[in-house]
Design an enzyme around this catalytic site. Structure first.
Site, PDB file in Angstrom:
ATOM      1  N   ASP C 242     -12.176  36.141  -4.987  1.00 24.07           N
ATOM      2  CA  ASP C 242     -12.587  35.982  -3.589  1.00 24.07           C
ATOM      3  C   ASP C 242     -11.438  36.226  -2.622  1.00 24.07           C
ATOM      4  O   ASP C 242     -11.521  35.812  -1.455  1.00 24.07           O
ATOM      5  CB  ASP C 242     -13.180  34.583  -3.327  1.00 24.07           C
ATOM      6  N   GLY C 243     -10.394  36.900  -3.078  1.00 25.18           N
ATOM      7  CA  GLY C 243      -9.219  37.058  -2.231  1.00 25.18           C
ATOM      8  C   GLY C 243      -8.935  38.486  -1.808  1.00 25.18           C
ATOM      9  O   GLY C 243      -7.956  38.731  -1.111  1.00 25.18           O
TER      10      GLY C 243
END
Lengths: 297, 297, 297, 297
Positions: C242-243
């Site tokens: 999710d980065g």
């Protein structure tokens, strides 16, 4: 109370040598190449460039270029003179301006103050990169408030009988040194003669999402129609009432529970935000007008 | 391909005993007390209640109540009969429906499929709490697609000459068992006779933020006017074209760079979302109509 | 049911000779001039050009150019070869592609179908200018639906034990001919080895407005935190869960009355719209990645 | 300059007899019936009622009622005393207030003025139905401006060493007559002791869409993460920094082209609008707090 616009912005050191160029012309091959080559040859570095071609085959071409030029102040005049050749070749309408030379605004207002207050606040906060030369009003309500910012306030009453003289007086107090006129909820119709003086340089805020609810009392019209969204529109003023080129619009959701008073309250925030955005874009040379539409870069 | 609406929803066990009541009446003291007292006496527990008073002195009063009643199926008829007294006292227009009794939809479509596809997808995903009884179209384009969901598709061509017979045929295939008709980009004008059969029960999607761009080709109109926001409107169909009570509207920002083709593309997503919301609210008994406006709870 | 993407678009005749160029390089004087001069010399006409300079003194420069070149098909290779000189001079990372050469997508999906359905619908409507080469899933649920579009569906189950072999199998079915992988609610973590094969070419949809609610069950997290707005984020997949670089986000207002089920329902529409926009922008060569951020033209 | 809040609102004649009641209690049958029956018996007419049941089986029930009661001033005390019975029966937490009794605000501000200016403008325009009792600041910047509205300005510097004494001094100048404290970009952390005095009555504006970017420099964090949307959050202050119940949030789209300075500029408008909405809702008794979440009617 003494409030003045902040004079120094964090990025001001970058701005002394920055200029902007706006170009409109019939599209054709080689325009970008010619302009960017010209600037490069004159030692300018393009930092932002936007363009739009209405229709690749035979349409109009629009361009906005922001560039840095060392010793801008002493070099700008020559750049401008030299560019005439390029401009002629491509039949360009164009303008060139130094970013450090702030646009001068005249703000017209009647009794409702929210749009004027917003512009003054943004100006005072350093967010509106312009000088406010004067405020003109057909009422006295905002006189003390405006003068507390050190801005001249000209009270010029307007009646059906004195409209012509009033406009003449307005033109006099504005003088020759104002770039754009902002109708910040100024509730008088501007005559074609006056508009002609400031073609595409008078910005009005209309309190509906045009073309819905043209004319008077748009919030009452919106309430009666039962719309679920209301809006506001900033546009250049033309002879056709509420019909000029739209610069910016925004909207907000409303419900059956919002009566006309509440719609007006909600609308005031939309109006001031939309007008402030349009003014900001205009003074940053982001708006080109073609026929009855705008290109906003 | 066999796709069916999911039959079991996570909260279905809560729904067997749930009912909804819609009330419109002239405002006056004691309405909420009378209704809530009545429901309490009959063993019902209010789980949601919304109300709106148009004008506290002499206006209309609107209410939506969602309640749970043990053994709803066997008790609803008596509740309904008993409520007549309350209703008469306050001159109420009212309706009562079990949540477990799904509304039945007839969807009308022409060639553009996006609104129909959205409704079918939401229905199939269990998000549209309704039964799709049939699809009616003046074209054959969507026949295979609709039938793949197990939904009857009635192809009823319409020409200027056969309009009356076509509408007669439409009413026949719809029968007596459809609650609401959805015009999912159905490009034929509905006759007043037909509308009368389904007063406030025909939902249309209009591809502009009404009342802007009434009539044909709204995206071309929007492009020509140079608006910065486009939208769509779901409304009940009345005799006045594009003039019926608005249920829902939404908008999206566009720019000078979006041509008519692009506006249509953007608009399709607004249209299908707005129509789906309006249909969802209608089948959940959230919409009351008063004169030419809606109250949406 | 036989549904195929529309093969002819209204503006297709304009597209045969159109190409796009993406450029990233350290900023410096003369880049725009050099590129536009090069294109002009080769007979190309720029129809759209966007640029962004991260910091005028010493930052990165990004550019996207769309141009028409007569007889593109036979001239593109030479143009590409000749450009190497310009590219070397300014230390450019760059790419060039013919618009008529559609990007090929592999879509990964698990059980939730809304993002896949949206992509298929937009593709079938002609709004997603790409070819869908295949669909890969760890479940069988969508097999019939996908195959009804004539698209190959590869069922590759994944367990903790077989993850490595499954990814190997995925790479095999994808082959060498896929440009971008879309994780359309594919609920398996991708290994660094796999990511390395498709650096900045795997697009994931995360069901929150990142960086809020990283990790699992974002709608439950959002409900528990009591936020008034929920959202979704499309991003390139990197080793950091999710980065990765964010391509697009959007949000919708919610209220205290929306439980987790309702948040998921609302979220599904945000997710599919956001993912579809990100995919559209990627296949139209509108996205450049620099470090952990995107420039979207 | 003398600017005062407009004393007369168009609908003020409706307000002298209007009151509001907020209720929280465990859900159960008969609550609405009991409350509405009670009000009807006491001669009150309900003009607006909102309710929310967290979970129909065993959850919490929340209600806001707005009603008119003839001769409210002389009758309110008795109504309040009589309601104790109903309240006890259903284990209610409740409050009752006359609309004509305006809430009194204390506004805390540091150097950034935009939120304070917005609240003052809305108050002066008659849109914020409250009295501004005083402004407290650890700086002198806004002193003249605030006093020009006739509002007391208390300059109480705060350093690491004097924090405790400063808070003691703040509590003294606030006195016993302030209903709610607004942290309008007040850049000091409030101690648990202070918070305890004003539990759920201190509203802070945080310059991100929480829970993203907790802590300092959220705009720099947002820039570094490359988000496409920024926001602001108004919340009640609790011991957990940036962790209290969220009242309102809003967002605006940004692009790669917006640097930190520009994000702050855009953010200022979101912040002031979000804070003003939250304050408006609080003073209109629209917000109930349950555990760490709000119900906003």
């Amino acid at each position: 109370m003494e409030i003045h616009a902040k004079q120094i912005r964090p990025d001001d050191q970058n701005r002394a040598n920055r200029a902007r160029m706006l170009i409109s012309c019939p599209d054709g091959p080689g325009i970008v190449a010619a302009v960017s080559h010209f600037l490069h040859q004159h030692g300018a570095n393009i930092v932002q460039s936007d363009q739009y071609t209405m229709d690749p085959s035979g349409g109009m071409f629009f361009m906005r270029i922001e560039f840095d030029l060392p010793q801008l102040e002493s070099n700008l005049a020559k750049l401008e003179a030299d560019f005439a050749d390029v401009a002629t070749r491509f039949e360009m309408e164009w303008s060139l301006s130094a970013v450090s030379r702030k646009k001068r605004l005249a703000i017209f207002v009647s009794k409702e103050d929210h749009c004027l207050v917003e512009l003054l606040w943004q100006w005072q906060a350093g967010d509106l990169d312009a000088d406010i030369a004067l405020v003109v009003s057909n009422h006295l309500d905002m006189k003390n408030y405006v003068e507390s910012f050190g801005i001249p306030y000209h009270h010029i009453p307007v009646t059906a009988d004195t409209k012509k003289e009033a406009e003449q007086r307005q033109l006099e107090v504005i003088g020759n040194d104002v770039d754009v006129i902002i109708l910040a909820r100024y509730m008088q119709i501007i005559s074609p003669t006056f508009i002609e003086h400031y073609r595409n340089r008078i910005i009005n805020i209309h309190h509906s999402f045009l073309p819905a609810f043209v004319g008077g009392k748009p919030y009452a019209q919106a309430y009666n129609r039962g719309v679920k969204i209301i809006g506001a529109t900033a546009h250049y003023v033309t002879e056709e009432l509420d019909g000029g080129p739209i610069i910016e619009q925004d909207v907000q959701r409303v419900s059956h529970g919002d009566n006309v008073t509440e719609l007006k309250r909600i609308g005031r925030t939309i109006e001031r935000v939309v007008l402030a955005r349009a003014v900001k874009w205009h003074v940053e040379d982001r708006v080109l007008v073609h026929e009855n539409k705008t290109v906003v870069f």
